[in-house]
Design an enzyme around this catalytic site. Structure first.
Site, mmCIF file in Angstrom:
data_model
loop_
_atom_site.group_PDB
_atom_site.id
_atom_site.type_symbol
_atom_site.label_atom_id
_atom_site.label_comp_id
_atom_site.label_asym_id
_atom_site.label_seq_id
_atom_site.Cartn_x
_atom_site.Cartn_y
_atom_site.Cartn_z
ATOM 1 C CG HIS A 199 -2.165 -0.900 0.926
ATOM 2 N ND1 HIS A 199 -3.444 -0.415 0.764
ATOM 3 C CD2 HIS A 199 -2.262 -2.244 0.764
ATOM 4 C CE1 HIS A 199 -4.282 -1.425 0.526
ATOM 5 N NE2 HIS A 199 -3.590 -2.552 0.527
ATOM 6 C CG ASP A 200 5.033 3.401 1.496
ATOM 7 O OD1 ASP A 200 4.527 4.524 1.240
ATOM 8 O OD2 ASP A 200 6.239 3.269 1.756
ATOM 9 C CB VAL B 85 -0.634 5.590 -2.690
ATOM 10 C CG1 VAL B 85 -1.164 7.027 -2.716
ATOM 11 C CG2 VAL B 85 -1.778 4.599 -2.825
ATOM 12 C CB SER C 293 3.010 8.890 0.986
ATOM 13 O OG SER C 293 2.698 7.706 0.270
ATOM 14 C CG HIS D 116 -3.690 -11.951 -1.177
ATOM 15 N ND1 HIS D 116 -4.317 -11.536 -2.338
ATOM 16 C CD2 HIS D 116 -3.379 -10.803 -0.508
ATOM 17 C CE1 HIS D 116 -4.371 -10.215 -2.365
ATOM 18 N NE2 HIS D 116 -3.818 -9.739 -1.278
ATOM 19 C CG ASP E 30 2.553 -22.576 1.392
ATOM 20 O OD1 ASP E 30 1.625 -21.814 1.037
ATOM 21 O OD2 ASP E 30 2.386 -23.493 2.210
#
Ligand code: HEM
Ligand SMILES: *[C@@H]1O[C@H](CO)[C@@H](O)[C@H](O)[C@H]1NC(C)=O
Ligand SMILES: *[C@@H]1O[C@H](CO)[C@@H](O)[C@H](O)[C@H]1NC(C)=O
Length: 322
Positions: A63-64, A67, A73, A186, A246
């Site tokens: 996420h850093d 954006v 930020s 994920h 994995d």
């Protein structure tokens, strides 16, 4: 003529040099030799009392970077218009750990280690703690001067189509393979039922679930996330293997056991589906490695929009501008 061409090459290399990040492995080895071990120790200790933390820190890096580039930020607290408060960043965390590492590093080598680099190092440590690949992280990022909620509008969304997801990655210089491999992050962590509501109860126009969910998986999903249940309840995104980094996540995606709609969407496009499948052919164990490919892709992600020179600075604390 030849001289002009040569001059152009030199000029363009110079321009690339200043517009591209000058990141390198071991950026702090002379100026703050303990930087990496300080971050690693703090992440490891914090993970002892919070097993969810590695996943949270890995997501924070994504996420850093997406954006305004990997520039810290997202860490800024500046009222209701700061980037952190933007809806696409909902549930992003790990800020306390980054701040702890920063405080310790400011004691040891003040003004040297950027918050953006701490985020990147912590993500690397998070992957290793989850039994994923151990890799060398490039450092040398500076912290940015901008943090605006509006800038997060183009974050990939869980209900984006595969075409939109591909476009959003391409816009960050990442290709279809990076999209598949990085979605493989994920393999650890959980999602809130909030992100499952549309997929389970409002997918088709007349309601009902996403037909790509394996019928053998649907009852479990709807038991964990009932229609009128707690949207903050959480479930692992890699069914059966949510704590371990994995390739199981890609197997789940292939078999209709993806939890997130955006992961399932990887099977809706011939290119991304082909990339998922490429890890499961007869010869795949010889030709491809999810772990090695993940390292390559996350290093690429860590280079998005990096600030160097006077485009950034080193914050004293991570949640406010100097
Ligand atoms: C392809 C676009 C992506 C979408 C739409 C997406 C969406 C999501 C959503 C909805 C969640 C659940 C958040 C929550 O309920 O707290 C999540 C969690 C997570 N995401 Fe992604 N993600 C994407 C790509 C990535 C990438 C590139 C990474 C890292 C390289 C990543 C790492 C994670 C991790 C580790 C979690 C678990 C967080 C936790 O357990 O708290 N994601 N993602
Ligand atoms: C901080 O927030 C204020 C008020 O919304 C805004 O005017 C200002 O530009 C922000 N500062 C930075 C550096 O983004
Ligand atoms: C997409 O998912 C978000 C949650 O991430 C939800 O708030 C939004 O309503 C969904 N949009 C559509 C068009 O279904």
């Amino acid at each position: 003529m030849r001289i002009t061409a040569l001059a152009l090459i030199i000029l363009s290399e110079f321009l690339i040099g200043i517009s591209e990040a000058e990141l390198k492995v071991g950026f702090y080895s002379q100026v703050c030799p303990s930087a990496e071990s300080v971050v690693a120790d703090i992440v490891r200790n914090a993970a002892k009392s919070n097993p969810q933390l590695p996943a949270v820190l890995l997501r924070l890096h994504f996420h850093d970077c997406f954006v305004e580039g990997c520039d810290g930020s997202i860490l800024i607290d500046n009222g209701s218009t700061s980037e952190k408060t933007a809806p696409p960043h909902q549930g992003v965390g790990g800020f306390g750990v980054i701040e702890d590492a920063k405080a310790k590093l400011e004691n040891i080598c003040p003004g040297v280690v950027s918050c953006a680099d701490i985020v990147a190092m912590a993500a690397r440590d998070a992957v290793a703690l989850s039994h994923g690949p151990v890799y060398q992280v490039q450092t040398g990022r500076k912290d940015g001067f901008v943090s605006k909620d509006k800038l997060a509008e183009r974050m990939p969304d869980v209900n984006d189509s595969i075409q939109i997801l591909k476009q959003k990655f391409i816009a960050k210089g990442l290709n279809d393979r990076d999209l598949v491999i990085l979605s493989g992050a994920h393999t650890i962590g959980t999602t809130a039922c909030f992100f499952m509501q549309d997929r389970l109860y409002n997918f088709a126009s007349g309601g009902g679930p996403d037909p790509s969910i394996n019928p053998g998986f649907l009852p479990e999903l709807s038991t964990t996330c009932p229609k009128t249940g707690d949207i903050n309840a959480r479930l692992p995104m890699d069914h059966g293997s949510g704590d371990t980094f994995d390739i199981h996540i890609l197997q789940n995606i292939r078999n209709g056991f993806a939890v997130l709609q955006s992961d399932a969407a990887l099977m809706n496009d011939p290119t991304t589906r082909g990339i998922v499948d490429s890890y499961f052919g007869v010869l795949s164990p010889l030709t491809s490695s999810f772990e090695a490919d993940f390292v390559r892709s996350i290093v690429r992600m860590g280079r998005i929009g990096v600030k160097t020179g006077s485009n950034g600075n080193i914050r004293r604390v991570c949640n406010s501008f100097n």
